[in-house]
Motif scaffolding. Structure first.
Motif: not given
Length: 379
Positions: A27-35, A233-238
């Protein structure tokens, strides 16, 4: 001024025994691309950078690489605070030295909120970095014995830190802020305090042009777009399986008016629930076999090593549950005297029918009769 708002990174998070580092890297790679694409003037990190106060080495290395990419490669200032999961001292480490690289961070609470001034063509924007602190910490720091809740603490902090309303002001903080409809919570959020009131009234923060909140894992606003949670950033529970994760982009104009855009984040693996009989699920054509799954089995009989069989097809099963169809047994509707006229076998048949919604079959009756004889020593 264009800003990016993130929170609740939880680097080093373990979810049901699965370490999420690789998913966070994805996900951080996507964030860096957005930036790189949108070129914000600053990135705001609203706490819970790590998942615990003493994070694993891989988590620290991941954050170090993320900061290096933002500050050096993308030349984007970063403003960060500690959340309730973070170790304040760790987040605070080297903060004075890091400012030379435009990394502005507040880990420990201090009486005076850390203020950072950034400029755009319209003039200065003041950023106030307010890390999470228990109300007892605030009470001692402000020498204010009347502080007995997080709401009291926030009110007192605002009173001793007035802002210049003729300039544009942004607050970055980590709190459970409420106003109007109650914000949506998830199972992966840890309570801010043990006992006592943990919520903060949104009206205490309305004098800021934007409030970047951390703590709640769902992307949502409080009262208006000017007070927002970026979400995790992510889903951390159901409990989060139907959430849509994103990064919040804010455009702040010369008058302090804002416009919001949510930039979607796609996980490496989704988190979702599937339901059905074991044999059916093992032969199901499912494109998300690598997803993190909660499996609910509806089989009625005994199952032999269902988790092992499921993980041959779905390697990232996190939770396995059996669907509970049984209702609470509150005893027979017969009177005590009427029950005394029934045999043990008949009473068990009543119990079985109550729970299963069907009569006990003949083979079952024979098993029960034989079992009762053994227990009575009759065979």
């Amino acid at each position: 001024m264009r800003l990016m708002h993130l929170g609740d990174l939880h680097f080093g998070k373990m979810v049901n025994g699965f370490l999420m580092i690789e998913d966070q890297e994805f996900v951080l790679e996507q964030i860096k691309q957005y930036i790189q694409t949108y070129r914000p003037d600053a990135v705001m990190l609203a706490g819970d950078i790590y998942d615990r106060s003493v994070p694993p080495a891989r988590a620290v290395a991941l954050y170090n690489q993320f900061l290096k990419d933002l500050l050096i490669e993308l030349k984007t200032p970063v403003l960060a605070i500690a959340g309730n999961h973070d170790g304040a001292e760790l987040i605070d480490f080297g903060h004075e030295l890091f400012e030379a690289a435009q990394y502005y961070v507040a880990g420990n609470f201090t009486k005076t909120i850390k203020k950072v001034r950034l400029q755009d063509d319209a003039g200065p924007v003041n950023f106030y970095l307010l890390p999470f602190a228990d109300y007892a910490v605030v009470r001692e720091a402000l020498n204010h014995p009347e502080i007995k809740s997080l709401n009291d603490a926030m009110k007192a902090i605002m009173e001793v830190n007035p802002i210049d309303s003729t300039e544009r002001n942004v607050l970055i903080t980590h709190a459970f802020v409420v106003g109007g409809e109650a914000p949506e919570q998830s199972e992966s959020e840890k309570k801010l305090v043990v006992g006592g009131k943990e919520s903060v009234d949104a009206t205490l923060l309305e004098h800021f042009d934007y409030v970047a909140l951390g703590h709640l894992h769902r992307t949502q606003r409080v009262n208006s777009d000017k007070i927002r949670y970026s979400g995790s950033l992510l889903k951390y529970s159901f409990s989060e399986e139907h959430y849509h994760k994103s990064m919040t982009m804010i455009d702040l104009d010369a008058e302090g008016e804002i416009s919001i855009e949510l930039l979607p984040l796609k996980p490496r693996r989704d988190m979702r629930t599937i339901t059905g009989k074991l044999d059916e699920l093992l032969t199901l054509e499912d494109e998300g076999q690598e997803d993190y799954l909660r499996v609910i089995l509806t089989d009625e009989g005994e199952l032999l090593e269902p988790m092992a069989k499921l993980r041959q097809v779905y390697p990232n099963v996190m939770l396995l549950e059996l669907e509970r169809r049984f209702s609470e047994f509150k005893g027979s509707q017969l009177s005590a005297s009427a029950r005394q006229t029934k045999s043990t076998e008949e009473l068990f048949a009543d119990f079985y029918e109550h729970h299963r919604g069907e009569s006990l079959h003949e083979a079952g009756k024979q098993v029960i009769e034989q079992t009762i004889k053994v227990m009575k020593g009759e065979c």
